[in-house]
Design an enzyme around this catalytic site. Structure first.
Site, PDB file in Angstrom:
ATOM      1  N   THR A  66       0.843  -1.187   0.000  1.00  0.00           N
ATOM      2  CA  THR A  66       0.000   0.000   0.000  1.00  0.00           C
ATOM      3  C   THR A  66       0.881   1.240   0.000  1.00  0.00           C
ATOM      4  O   THR A  66       2.109   1.151  -0.083  1.00  0.00           O
ATOM      5  CB  THR A  66      -0.986  -0.030   1.189  1.00  0.00           C
ATOM      6  OG1 THR A  66      -1.916   1.037   1.058  1.00  0.00           O
ATOM      7  CG2 THR A  66      -0.274   0.066   2.522  1.00  0.00           C
ATOM      8  N   LYS A  70       3.644   1.459  -3.827  1.00  0.00           N
ATOM      9  CA  LYS A  70       3.110   0.704  -4.963  1.00  0.00           C
ATOM     10  C   LYS A  70       3.934   0.865  -6.248  1.00  0.00           C
ATOM     11  O   LYS A  70       3.992  -0.067  -7.055  1.00  0.00           O
ATOM     12  CB  LYS A  70       1.662   1.086  -5.232  1.00  0.00           C
ATOM     13  CG  LYS A  70       0.679   0.584  -4.188  1.00  0.00           C
ATOM     14  CD  LYS A  70      -0.750   0.871  -4.621  1.00  0.00           C
ATOM     15  CE  LYS A  70      -1.761   0.282  -3.672  1.00  0.00           C
ATOM     16  NZ  LYS A  70      -3.143   0.445  -4.156  1.00  0.00           N
ATOM     17  N   ASP A 106      -6.223  -4.336  -8.151  1.00  0.00           N
ATOM     18  CA  ASP A 106      -7.228  -3.283  -7.996  1.00  0.00           C
ATOM     19  C   ASP A 106      -8.230  -3.271  -9.147  1.00  0.00           C
ATOM     20  O   ASP A 106      -9.421  -3.026  -8.945  1.00  0.00           O
ATOM     21  CB  ASP A 106      -6.554  -1.915  -7.882  1.00  0.00           C
ATOM     22  CG  ASP A 106      -5.871  -1.700  -6.542  1.00  0.00           C
ATOM     23  OD1 ASP A 106      -6.335  -2.285  -5.546  1.00  0.00           O
ATOM     24  OD2 ASP A 106      -4.872  -0.957  -6.491  1.00  0.00           O
TER      25      ASP A 106
END
Length: 285
Positions: A66, A70, A106
């Site tokens: 996180t 990233k 994601d």
């Protein structure tokens, strides 16, 4: 019980104390009876190379990544998936026999959330995406991969940044860039996604839309913010008769994809959601 065969998973970030990932993943591991544990690791930017070396040395099976790591983490990996390369960010690392493989889950997370949580078997032909930051890159990548999506209205406060994002992802002909201050055209779209942090705690009374008059009852509004669970944008959508979902589903589904990459097993997603909700309640979210 932790034993000599227990494998370690975790998440690295700075800060990290707020993360709900340990609650979600440990709930899934317990439900499936898998011999893993999942722990948060506070890693400052300067310590990132040592952290990745430690992942190899300690044979940590997998890590989530996180902010702010990233992008920076990519140079320390042995292989990066095509999806993560195009998006320009890695949020999942798998240690495969000492080789560190990077993925981005994601894009999977937002599409699954729209389909499962939002009830959209197919996405509408016209979609509006608010914001042009890191989350928007993954979401725009995901939207462009859906053949039924014909046009994406990409709105950002800084139009140049949105234009750069559209160019980076090859959105020519399908992405229309505009200013977040001028939301003309939203009245005709069937899905609006907020990828900005506007409305997130502690700024709950902010919304990316200065004028919510463009919202309508034929629209699904998806806000990737999940703290609070109902944002001002979602309340604006409700007032307009539109359906809305928060970002908890995306969080859970991207985590579920990471879980599957590490273990080869599909986790119970609702157990992950319930664990996150319990953590929010304890924290007073």
């Amino acid at each position: 019980m932790i034993s000599g065969t227990t494998q370690v998973l975790g998440v690295i970030g700075d800060p990290i104390a707020h993360t709900s990932s340990p609650a979600m993943h440990n709930a899934a591991l317990a439900a499936l009876g898998l011999d893993f544990l999942y722990s948060p690791f506070h890693v400052e930017p300067a310590a990132l190379p040592q952290a990745l070396a430690g992942m190899r040395a300690l044979e940590i099976a997998g890590l989530n990544v996180t902010v702010p790591h990233k992008q920076a983490v990519m140079e320390y990996l042995d292989e990066i998936s095509e999806e993560a390369r195009v998006i320009g960010a890695v949020n999942t690392i798998c240690n495969c026999d000492g080789r560190l493989l990077g993925y981005n889950t994601d894009a999977f997370g937002i599409i699954q959330s729209l389909r499962v949580d939002g009830g959209m078997e197919e996405l509408p032909p016209r979609v509006a995406l608010l914001g042009a930051g890191g989350a928007a890159r993954a979401i725009l990548y995901a939207l462009l991969a859906q053949e039924e999506v014909e046009e994406i209205l990409l709105l950002n406060r800084t139009v140049d940044k949105a234009e750069t994002l559209a160019d980076d992802l090859g959105g020519e002909g399908r992405v229309v860039v505009g200013s977040l201050a001028e939301v003309g055209g939203i009245e005709e779209i069937g899905l609006l996604i907020n990828s900005t942090a506007l409305g997130m705690h502690p700024h709950e009374e902010t919304s990316p839309l200065e004028d919510p008059a463009c919202l309508h009852e034929r629209m699904l509004v998806a806000d990737i913010v999940y703290n609070p669970l109902q944002t001002l944008l979602m309340r604006q959508a409700e007032d307009a008769g539109a359906r809305s979902i928060n970002g908890l589903g995306m969080l859970a589904w991207q985590g579920a994809r990471s879980f599957e990459i590490w273990t080869g097993v599909q986790p119970p997603v609702m157990a992950m959601v319930d664990a996150a909700l319990e953590q929010f309640e304890r924290a007073g979210a």
